[in-house]
Scaffold this motif. Structure first.
Motif, short mmCIF file in Angstrom:
data_model
loop_
_atom_site.label_atom_id
_atom_site.label_comp_id
_atom_site.label_asym_id
_atom_site.label_seq_id
_atom_site.Cartn_x
_atom_site.Cartn_y
_atom_site.Cartn_z
N PRO A 136 22.24 44.93 61.18
CA PRO A 136 22.95 43.66 61.01
C PRO A 136 23.86 43.62 59.77
O PRO A 136 24.71 42.73 59.66
CB PRO A 136 21.81 42.63 60.86
N LYS A 137 23.69 44.57 58.87
CA LYS A 137 24.46 44.57 57.62
C LYS A 137 25.81 45.25 57.75
O LYS A 137 26.66 45.13 56.88
CB LYS A 137 23.64 45.24 56.51
N PHE A 138 26.02 45.99 58.84
CA PHE A 138 27.28 46.71 59.02
C PHE A 138 28.39 45.77 59.48
O PHE A 138 28.21 44.96 60.39
CB PHE A 138 27.12 47.81 60.07
N GLY A 145 26.75 51.20 64.69
CA GLY A 145 26.56 49.94 65.38
C GLY A 145 26.96 50.02 66.84
O GLY A 145 27.33 51.08 67.35
N ILE A 146 26.88 48.88 67.53
CA ILE A 146 27.31 48.80 68.93
C ILE A 146 28.81 48.63 68.94
O ILE A 146 29.35 47.58 68.62
CB ILE A 146 26.63 47.61 69.64
N LYS A 160 26.54 39.10 66.22
CA LYS A 160 25.40 38.71 67.05
C LYS A 160 24.79 39.90 67.79
O LYS A 160 23.57 40.02 67.90
CB LYS A 160 25.83 37.64 68.05
N THR A 161 25.66 40.79 68.29
CA THR A 161 25.16 41.95 69.05
C THR A 161 24.39 42.91 68.16
O THR A 161 23.31 43.39 68.53
CB THR A 161 26.33 42.69 69.72
N ASN A 162 24.92 43.18 66.98
CA ASN A 162 24.25 44.13 66.09
C ASN A 162 23.01 43.52 65.44
O ASN A 162 22.08 44.25 65.09
CB ASN A 162 25.23 44.64 65.04
N ILE A 207 21.09 49.84 76.63
CA ILE A 207 21.59 49.00 77.73
C ILE A 207 21.68 47.52 77.35
O ILE A 207 22.74 46.89 77.49
CB ILE A 207 20.70 49.17 78.98
N ILE A 208 20.58 46.95 76.86
CA ILE A 208 20.53 45.51 76.59
C ILE A 208 21.63 45.02 75.63
O ILE A 208 22.35 44.06 75.95
CB ILE A 208 19.14 45.10 76.06
N PRO A 209 21.84 45.66 74.46
CA PRO A 209 22.90 45.18 73.56
C PRO A 209 24.30 45.25 74.17
O PRO A 209 25.13 44.37 73.93
CB PRO A 209 22.78 46.11 72.35
#
Length: 230
Positions: A136-138, A145-146, A160-162, A207-209
């Protein structure tokens, strides 16, 4: 020089592996185990040096990218966190290399293959917990990350995604550690636990993210279009 600290560590590890193999009396070691749990291929002990070499090459590439980035003068907001992940990944790779090297050179590959799977589960679980806390910090970037069209085009979707991926990674990591402990305690279930962990990694972290990011971005675009039509 500071950009190549990991490469120096990997080089020392490669040298140490070479020295270990040099004093090893046997010229051939077990290289692969078949589905029946028996060794089905032997090879030169020097093949094991390739693993350390791969780690060295990867750390050299990483150091070079960091050096080029530093010379370009571009501000890297994620530098502190990316270094932590790179360090953890390097240590994990070195530990893995030595586990495989020792197991294959002490004639314990068949006997300890299940122990190996259990320990890998625990180590990977620790990595997921570690990476999940950093995710979440990136800020948006092209390395960690995604990174999809949705997350790179929207700061809100990225955050939100990460954040979701970070939470999922921690949960998956803890489950993986638990599976590894079960594998250590109960004989012959190590491979089952390992396979379940792999499935869990793919579904929960990969998959989910990605699906969540796509849906979130689509919803964001629909709101934006509706607002423009008013």
């Amino acid at each position: 020089m500071k950009n190549f600290i990991l490469a120096i560590i990997a080089a020392i590890n490669t040298l140490a592996t070479g020295i270990y193999l040099c004093f090893l009396p046997s010229k051939e070691v077990a290289m692969h185990i078949g589905m029946d749990g028996k060794v089905d291929r032997y090879g030169s002990k020097w093949e094991l040096l390739m693993m350390s070499g791969i780690v060295l090459v990867i750390t050299l590439v990483y150091g070079t990218v960091q050096a080029v980035s530093a010379k370009s003068g571009k501000e890297n907001k994620n530098k502190k966190y990316s270094k932590r992940i790179a360090f953890a990944g390097t240590i994990y790779a070195i530990v893995l290399v030595w586990m495989i090297t020792i197991m294959t050179t002490t004639d314990n590959l068949e006997n300890n293959q299940y122990l190996f799977m259990a320990i890998i589960n625990i180590i990977i679980g620790c990595l997921f917990v570690f990476a999940g806390n950093l995710a979440p910090k990136f800020s948006r970037n092209k390395w960690f990350g995604i990174r999809t069209k949705a997350t790179l085009n929207s700061k809100n979707v990225w955050n939100k995604t990460n954040r979701l991926m970070g939470n999922i990674s921690v949960i998956v990591g803890l489950i993986s550690i638990a599976m590894g402990i079960i594998g250590l305690a109960v004989d012959s279930v190590d491979i089952v636990m390992f396979i379940l962990s792999l499935v869990l990694y793919v579904v929960a972290v990969a998959i989910i993210p990605y699906v969540y990011a796509s849906l979130l971005y689509k919803k964001e675009k629909e709101k934006e279009n509706a607002s423009n039509q008013r």
